[in-house]
Write a protein that holds these residues in place. Structure first.
Motif, PDB file in Angstrom:
ATOM      1  N   THR A 138      16.404  10.446   7.839  1.00  0.00           N
ATOM      2  CA  THR A 138      15.848  10.337   6.484  1.00  0.00           C
ATOM      3  C   THR A 138      16.853   9.798   5.465  1.00  0.00           C
ATOM      4  OG1 THR A 138      14.622  11.588   4.798  1.00  0.00           O
ATOM      5  CG2 THR A 138      16.478  12.720   5.834  1.00  0.00           C
ATOM      6  N   LYS A 139      16.297   9.397   4.318  1.00  0.00           N
ATOM      7  CA  LYS A 139      17.146   9.098   3.149  1.00  0.00           C
ATOM      8  C   LYS A 139      16.707   9.980   1.983  1.00  0.00           C
ATOM      9  CE  LYS A 139      18.013   4.252   4.147  1.00  0.00           C
ATOM     10  NZ  LYS A 139      16.906   3.464   4.656  1.00  0.00           N
ATOM     11  N   THR A 140      16.004  11.039   2.299  1.00  0.00           N
ATOM     12  CA  THR A 140      15.461  11.883   1.235  1.00  0.00           C
ATOM     13  C   THR A 140      16.161  13.242   1.211  1.00  0.00           C
ATOM     14  OG1 THR A 140      13.816  13.060   2.551  1.00  0.00           O
ATOM     15  CG2 THR A 140      13.201  10.873   1.762  1.00  0.00           C
ATOM     16  N   GLY A 172       0.810  -1.222   0.000  1.00  0.00           N
ATOM     17  CA  GLY A 172       0.000   0.000   0.000  1.00  0.00           C
ATOM     18  C   GLY A 172       0.838   1.264   0.000  1.00  0.00           C
ATOM     19  N   LYS A 173       1.993   1.220  -0.659  1.00  0.00           N
ATOM     20  CA  LYS A 173       2.878   2.388  -0.637  1.00  0.00           C
ATOM     21  C   LYS A 173       2.319   3.574  -1.420  1.00  0.00           C
ATOM     22  CE  LYS A 173       7.237   0.148   0.488  1.00  0.00           C
ATOM     23  NZ  LYS A 173       7.864   0.980   1.527  1.00  0.00           N
ATOM     24  N   ASN A 174       1.278   3.322  -2.212  1.00  0.00           N
ATOM     25  CA  ASN A 174       0.663   4.432  -2.939  1.00  0.00           C
ATOM     26  C   ASN A 174      -0.631   4.913  -2.286  1.00  0.00           C
ATOM     27  OD1 ASN A 174       2.697   4.076  -4.723  1.00  0.00           O
ATOM     28  ND2 ASN A 174       1.478   2.983  -6.250  1.00  0.00           N
ATOM     29  N   ASN A 195       4.960   2.885   7.953  1.00  0.00           N
ATOM     30  CA  ASN A 195       5.215   2.581   6.540  1.00  0.00           C
ATOM     31  C   ASN A 195       5.817   3.802   5.850  1.00  0.00           C
ATOM     32  OD1 ASN A 195       5.445   1.142   4.221  1.00  0.00           O
ATOM     33  ND2 ASN A 195       3.330   0.445   4.194  1.00  0.00           N
ATOM     34  N   CYS A 196       6.314   3.570   4.658  1.00  0.00           N
ATOM     35  CA  CYS A 196       7.193   4.573   4.069  1.00  0.00           C
ATOM     36  C   CYS A 196       7.078   4.483   2.549  1.00  0.00           C
ATOM     37  CB  CYS A 196       8.609   4.232   4.528  1.00  0.00           C
ATOM     38  SG  CYS A 196       9.907   5.119   3.714  1.00  0.00           S
ATOM     39  N   PRO A 197       7.069   5.626   1.868  1.00  0.00           N
ATOM     40  CA  PRO A 197       6.949   5.572   0.411  1.00  0.00           C
ATOM     41  C   PRO A 197       8.218   5.080  -0.288  1.00  0.00           C
ATOM     42  CG  PRO A 197       7.152   7.835   1.154  1.00  0.00           C
ATOM     43  CD  PRO A 197       7.083   6.997   2.389  1.00  0.00           C
ATOM     44  N   LEU A 198       9.345   5.085   0.424  1.00  0.00           N
ATOM     45  CA  LEU A 198      10.563   4.511  -0.168  1.00  0.00           C
ATOM     46  C   LEU A 198      10.445   2.993  -0.106  1.00  0.00           C
ATOM     47  CD1 LEU A 198      11.324   7.449   0.587  1.00  0.00           C
ATOM     48  CD2 LEU A 198      13.592   6.646   1.111  1.00  0.00           C
ATOM     49  N   ASP A 199      11.356   2.292  -0.743  1.00  0.00           N
ATOM     50  CA  ASP A 199      11.195   0.838  -0.768  1.00  0.00           C
ATOM     51  C   ASP A 199      12.559   0.146  -0.671  1.00  0.00           C
ATOM     52  OD1 ASP A 199       9.810  -1.492  -0.838  1.00  0.00           O
ATOM     53  OD2 ASP A 199       9.487  -1.518  -3.011  1.00  0.00           O
ATOM     54  N   CYS A 200      13.217   0.343   0.447  1.00  0.00           N
ATOM     55  CA  CYS A 200      14.522  -0.302   0.628  1.00  0.00           C
ATOM     56  C   CYS A 200      14.311  -1.809   0.753  1.00  0.00           C
ATOM     57  CB  CYS A 200      15.199   0.218   1.896  1.00  0.00           C
ATOM     58  SG  CYS A 200      15.318   2.004   1.939  1.00  0.00           S
ATOM     59  N   SER A 201      15.145  -2.562   0.068  1.00  0.00           N
ATOM     60  CA  SER A 201      14.932  -4.016   0.067  1.00  0.00           C
ATOM     61  C   SER A 201      15.074  -4.613   1.460  1.00  0.00           C
ATOM     62  CB  SER A 201      15.933  -4.687  -0.871  1.00  0.00           C
ATOM     63  OG  SER A 201      17.237  -4.421  -0.432  1.00  0.00           O
ATOM     64  N   TYR A 202      15.878  -3.980   2.305  1.00  0.00           N
ATOM     65  CA  TYR A 202      16.143  -4.545   3.626  1.00  0.00           C
ATOM     66  C   TYR A 202      15.177  -4.041   4.690  1.00  0.00           C
ATOM     67  CZ  TYR A 202      18.561  -0.030   3.707  1.00  0.00           C
ATOM     68  OH  TYR A 202      18.846   1.302   3.588  1.00  0.00           O
ATOM     69  N   CYS A 203      14.194  -3.240   4.312  1.00  0.00           N
ATOM     70  CA  CYS A 203      13.363  -2.552   5.308  1.00  0.00           C
ATOM     71  C   CYS A 203      12.575  -3.539   6.166  1.00  0.00           C
ATOM     72  CB  CYS A 203      12.404  -1.596   4.603  1.00  0.00           C
ATOM     73  SG  CYS A 203      11.359  -0.726   5.765  1.00  0.00           S
ATOM     74  N   ILE A 204      12.678  -3.376   7.481  1.00  0.00           N
ATOM     75  CA  ILE A 204      11.968  -4.304   8.374  1.00  0.00           C
ATOM     76  C   ILE A 204      10.458  -4.068   8.347  1.00  0.00           C
ATOM     77  CG2 ILE A 204      13.861  -4.722  10.004  1.00  0.00           C
ATOM     78  CD1 ILE A 204      12.253  -2.661  11.825  1.00  0.00           C
ATOM     79  N   LEU A 205      10.046  -2.898   7.879  1.00  0.00           N
ATOM     80  CA  LEU A 205       8.607  -2.615   7.868  1.00  0.00           C
ATOM     81  C   LEU A 205       7.854  -3.536   6.912  1.00  0.00           C
ATOM     82  CD1 LEU A 205       8.683   1.289   7.836  1.00  0.00           C
ATOM     83  CD2 LEU A 205       8.413  -0.214   9.798  1.00  0.00           C
ATOM     84  N   GLN A 206       8.596  -4.180   6.020  1.00  0.00           N
ATOM     85  CA  GLN A 206       7.940  -5.089   5.074  1.00  0.00           C
ATOM     86  C   GLN A 206       7.269  -6.260   5.781  1.00  0.00           C
ATOM     87  OE1 GLN A 206      10.549  -5.426   1.189  1.00  0.00           O
ATOM     88  NE2 GLN A 206      11.856  -5.287   2.971  1.00  0.00           N
ATOM     89  N   PHE A 242       9.501   3.943  12.377  1.00  0.00           N
ATOM     90  CA  PHE A 242       8.444   3.220  11.655  1.00  0.00           C
ATOM     91  C   PHE A 242       8.139   3.847  10.299  1.00  0.00           C
ATOM     92  CE2 PHE A 242       7.044   2.364  16.198  1.00  0.00           C
ATOM     93  CZ  PHE A 242       7.740   1.167  16.248  1.00  0.00           C
ATOM     94  N   THR A 243       8.888   4.836   9.942  1.00  0.00           N
ATOM     95  CA  THR A 243       8.734   5.509   8.658  1.00  0.00           C
ATOM     96  C   THR A 243       9.998   6.344   8.436  1.00  0.00           C
ATOM     97  OG1 THR A 243       7.358   7.031   7.372  1.00  0.00           O
ATOM     98  CG2 THR A 243       7.559   7.531   9.716  1.00  0.00           C
ATOM     99  N   ASP A 244      10.155   6.915   7.280  1.00  0.00           N
ATOM    100  CA  ASP A 244      11.229   7.885   7.078  1.00  0.00           C
ATOM    101  C   ASP A 244      10.705   9.222   7.612  1.00  0.00           C
ATOM    102  OD1 ASP A 244      13.760   8.474   4.935  1.00  0.00           O
ATOM    103  OD2 ASP A 244      12.434  10.184   5.360  1.00  0.00           O
ATOM    104  N   SER A 245      11.522   9.916   8.404  1.00  0.00           N
ATOM    105  CA  SER A 245      11.031  11.136   9.070  1.00  0.00           C
ATOM    106  C   SER A 245      10.577  12.219   8.090  1.00  0.00           C
ATOM    107  CB  SER A 245      12.123  11.730   9.951  1.00  0.00           C
ATOM    108  OG  SER A 245      12.423  10.888  11.016  1.00  0.00           O
TER     109      SER A 245
HETATM  110  S1  SF4 Z   1      11.449   3.168   6.510  1.00  0.00           S
HETATM  111 FE1  SF4 Z   1      13.616   3.452   6.107  1.00  0.00          FE
HETATM  112  S2  SF4 Z   1      14.376   1.454   5.501  1.00  0.00           S
HETATM  113 FE2  SF4 Z   1      12.131   1.387   5.322  1.00  0.00          FE
HETATM  114  S3  SF4 Z   1      11.730   1.915   3.184  1.00  0.00           S
HETATM  115 FE3  SF4 Z   1      11.634   3.802   4.377  1.00  0.00          FE
HETATM  116  S4  SF4 Z   1      13.679   4.679   4.241  1.00  0.00           S
HETATM  117 FE4  SF4 Z   1      13.832   2.542   3.610  1.00  0.00          FE
END
Ligand code: SF4
Lengths: 330, 367
Positions: B174-176, B55-57, B91-102, B142-145
């Motif tokens: 953040t990563k943004t 549901g990232k969108n 949840n977060c609109p980014l999609d890091c493969s390692y994200c634990i939120l998945q 639990f999300t990107d700030s």
């Molecule tokens: S919460 Fe962090 S690790 Fe997860 S997708 Fe967003 S930026 Fe990436």
């Protein structure tokens, strides 16, 4: 529900020519991976005791509601006709037939996991998800949750016959089959072949699947190509080993490939300990994967003096040489 | 990073919140659905666990009924930094493969806690009730700030309260490159803006939707020159081909953009995950290399690199960073004393020891 459905036992069985009955696994069928022989022998000995229940539509086609295996057995005995109960007409709902068959089956036998999936897939168009989860899953002896439902549906809808047969015959555990859903069918079948050949235990199956998927990624090879490995073939065809030995050898080999540093540390540690003359009643172990900073010393003794003796012997050994195996010698 | 929100869901009763109104105004062209009382019957064959897009969108506006300020769930087996999480959304609109939120499939969608503003009073009450304790608070667990900040305006809402307090700091992780809201605000004191960094290889291949490393560092530089205290997090460190050279490239890049004296802290954490995350990562990111390493079961039930591998990763990064600047506030995330000692050359002994170390950094930077 139609009146006759509530009074099925009152329907008088009629003789039906078996060639007129469509015995392909239809929308009510929930039989898979069964052995017909015991039923054939029983019919040969005492004849057909329970008449199958059939449905005849207005065009005259006859399908099976209950008794799929019985019809199959009768056909393989080349019987011409059999006494069957018949529900006629087009106004009999498929879901009614399905539920009749489900309850008929549940009363007399345990369904295997593939058959449970067949039931659930057949219920989906008729029954709300929540009702399936709350009512029918417990009836099938399954935990009542959507994730389990989804797994059963996927196995039924996506798995090939070979894989389903392995599940039905108990060669491949259901949990491990779920792990196989994420890979393509050719890879799946190469793993299942190995599982069946070596008759791997449930735990070994899980490790085989896990290591194989990981290693094929790490090495950038397809799973069939990876499993075509010479060492694996050698283990598989080694006539000096029985199946349990082969299973253990296979998993040991794969684990060493998957965890080279951990395996090396374990070997080093074993060597270090074996250099000490500990005797049979003293053991030194490391924690799983060395994650804990502590090692364990275990001493079996009869009484205080024997403990003292063992500890004194122990202290005479070169215990200072014990260290984390990845650290340089002091 | 541009969000691709194409649906908004409103929970029952959230229309009246100020945040809801402001978000709906921002996203006025996006279709809105209101959750019904009875909950609609979902597509029968699809369980939550099988949903791939998380549901990232979809932005889901909810009134969060739990506690907004909560300690980070550490474990007694490893040393924890005593961070507090301000739960602004999940949840977060980014999609890091390692994200634990998945692994949180039972909670899909970009869930925004629109009652945050109304609940902030309670958050600050809790902080004020313990004046001798330093609250290191972050919104980035639990999300990107900042990923949704242009829409949710979280930063606008919360900066002031933290800036005014003497026993708290707020960290936005953040990563943004979404720093416009921050830069436009007048608050600087006790606010830390931090970026998660990785090797260029991992950043390129695994951090889908994130800003490039250079862009992150450009933003960090801008924030630094605009008076913000900054932080960095090398988490998760991932062992991959040429990882030493690759991480060195990132540190070289940091040297080009950042004044190290203005960095309050930098954490190092190696990749760790609940075992249930592995099949999800495989399914959602079939090309990933983050699972290639030798992961073993940790004492906390999570998978983590075999101990000597972790030690090597940390020791290498520590050395590299130390050469750049000797006082960066380096610390390890969820590690044992043994690993601390071997790789960092000192150990905090207890979680309290680490808390004291980081609290001291706060005092040194903000008084
Ligand atoms: S919460 Fe962090 S690790 Fe997860 S997708 Fe967003 S930026 Fe990436």
């Amino acid at each position: 529900m139609k009146k006759e459905i509530n009074n099925i036992t009152e329907l008088i069985p009629q003789s039906v020519p078996l060639r007129n009955i469509d015995d392909s696994p239809g929308p009510c069928c929930m039989s898979f991976g069964f052995d017909l022989n015991p039923l054939i022998q029983s019919i040969e000995r005492v004849g057909l005791i329970n008449p199958p229940l059939l449905k005849r539509d207005n065009q005259g086609s006859i399908t099976i509601i209950t008794g799929y295996r019985r019809i199959k057995a009768l056909k393989s005995l080349h019987t011409d006709s059999a006494g069957c109960r018949i529900l006629s007409g087009d106004n009999i709902l498929q879901v009614e037939c399905l539920l009749l068959n489900l309850h008929d089956n549940l009363a007399i036998r345990k369904l295997n996991d593939v058959e449970k999936g067949m039931v659930l897939v057949r219920l989906i168009p008729w029954v709300k998800t929540l009702e399936i989860v709350d009512h029918y899953m417990p009836l099938l002896g399954l935990p009542s949750n959507k994730a389990t439902l989804a797994s059963y549906l996927k196995i039924e809808e996506e798995m090939e016959v070979q894989a389903k047969e392995s599940i039905a015959h108990g060669q491949l555990s259901f949990r491990n089959a779920i792990m196989l859903l994420d890979i393509d069918s050719i890879s799946r079948s190469s793993i299942i072949d190995l599982i069946s050949n070596m008759k791997l235990t449930v735990n070994q199956q899980r490790q085989l699947i896990d290591y194989t998927i990981d290693l094929s990624h790490v090495e950038g090879r397809s799973i069939p190509d990876f499993l075509d490995d010479q060492s694996i073939k050698r283990i598989n065809s080694d006539t000096r080993m029985n199946n349990p030995q082969k299973g253990r050898a296979l998993i040991r080999y794969l684990r060493m490939k998957r965890y080279p540093s951990v395996s090396k540390a374990e070997r080093e540690f074993k060597k270090m300990v074996s250099r000490l003359n500990l005797g049979e009643m003293v053991r030194i172990d490391h924690s799983p994967s060395f994650e804990s900073p502590y090692y364990r010393l275990e001493v079996l003794f009869k009484d205080g003096p024997s403990l003292r003796g063992k500890l004194e012997n122990f202290m005479r050994e070169d215990i200072d040489s014990l260290r984390d195996p990845w650290k340089k010698k002091r | 990073m541009s969000t691709k929100i194409d649906k908004i869901i409103l929970d029952k009763g959230v229309q009246e919140y100020k945040s809801t109104k402001s978000i709906l105004l921002q996203l006025r062209d996006i279709p809105v659905r209101t959750e019904k009382d009875d909950g609609s019957e979902e597509a029968p064959c699809v369980s939550d666990e099988m949903k791939m897009d998380m549901g990232k969108n979809t932005m889901h506006l909810v009134s969060y009924q739990g506690e907004f300020l909560k300690p980070c769930p550490g474990t007694k087996e490893y040393i924890c930094c005593g961070y507090q999480i301000l739960n602004v959304g999940t949840n977060c609109p980014l999609d890091c493969s390692y994200c634990i939120l998945q692994a949180y499939f039972n909670r899909p969608n970009l869930r925004v806690h629109v009652n945050l503003e109304e609940q902030l009073g309670q958050v600050f009450e809790a902080i004020d009730s313990e004046p001798d304790k330093i609250f290191r608070v972050g919104t980035g667990e639990f999300t990107d700030s900042l990923a949704l900040d242009p829409i949710t305006r979280w930063s606008e809402m919360i900066l002031k309260g933290f800036s005014k307090r003497k026993n708290a700091v707020l960290e936005l992780k953040t990563k943004t490159a979404n720093t416009a809201g921050l830069l436009g605000s007048k608050y600087r004191d006790r606010i830390i803006v931090s970026w998660s960094l990785n090797s260029p290889f991992i950043s390129r291949r695994e951090e889908h939707g994130a800003a490039s490393l250079t862009r992150r560092l450009e933003c960090a530089r801008e924030c630094q020159s605009e008076g913000f205290t900054i932080g960095f997090h090398f988490d998760p460190l991932i062992q991959h081909r040429d990882w030493m050279d690759e991480y060195r490239k990132t540190v070289d890049l940091m040297d080009r953009y950042i004044e190290p004296e203005g960095i309050i802290w930098m954490s190092l954490g190696s990749f760790r995950f609940m075992p249930a995350l592995k099949p999800i990562i495989r399914r959602r990111h079939p090309e990933t290399s983050v699972l290639d390493g030798e992961f073993v079961l940790g004492l906390d039930g999570k998978m983590r690199y075999f101990k000597p591998i972790r030690m090597e990763l940390y020791a290498f990064l520590k050395e590299l960073l130390h050469q750049w600047h000797p006082d960066l506030g380096l610390y390890l995330c969820m590690e044992s004393n043994e690993v601390w000692q071997e790789s960092m050359g000192w150990r905090p002994e207890t979680s309290e020891g680490l808390r004291n170390y980081l609290d001291e950094r706060v005092r040194n930077f903000f008084g």
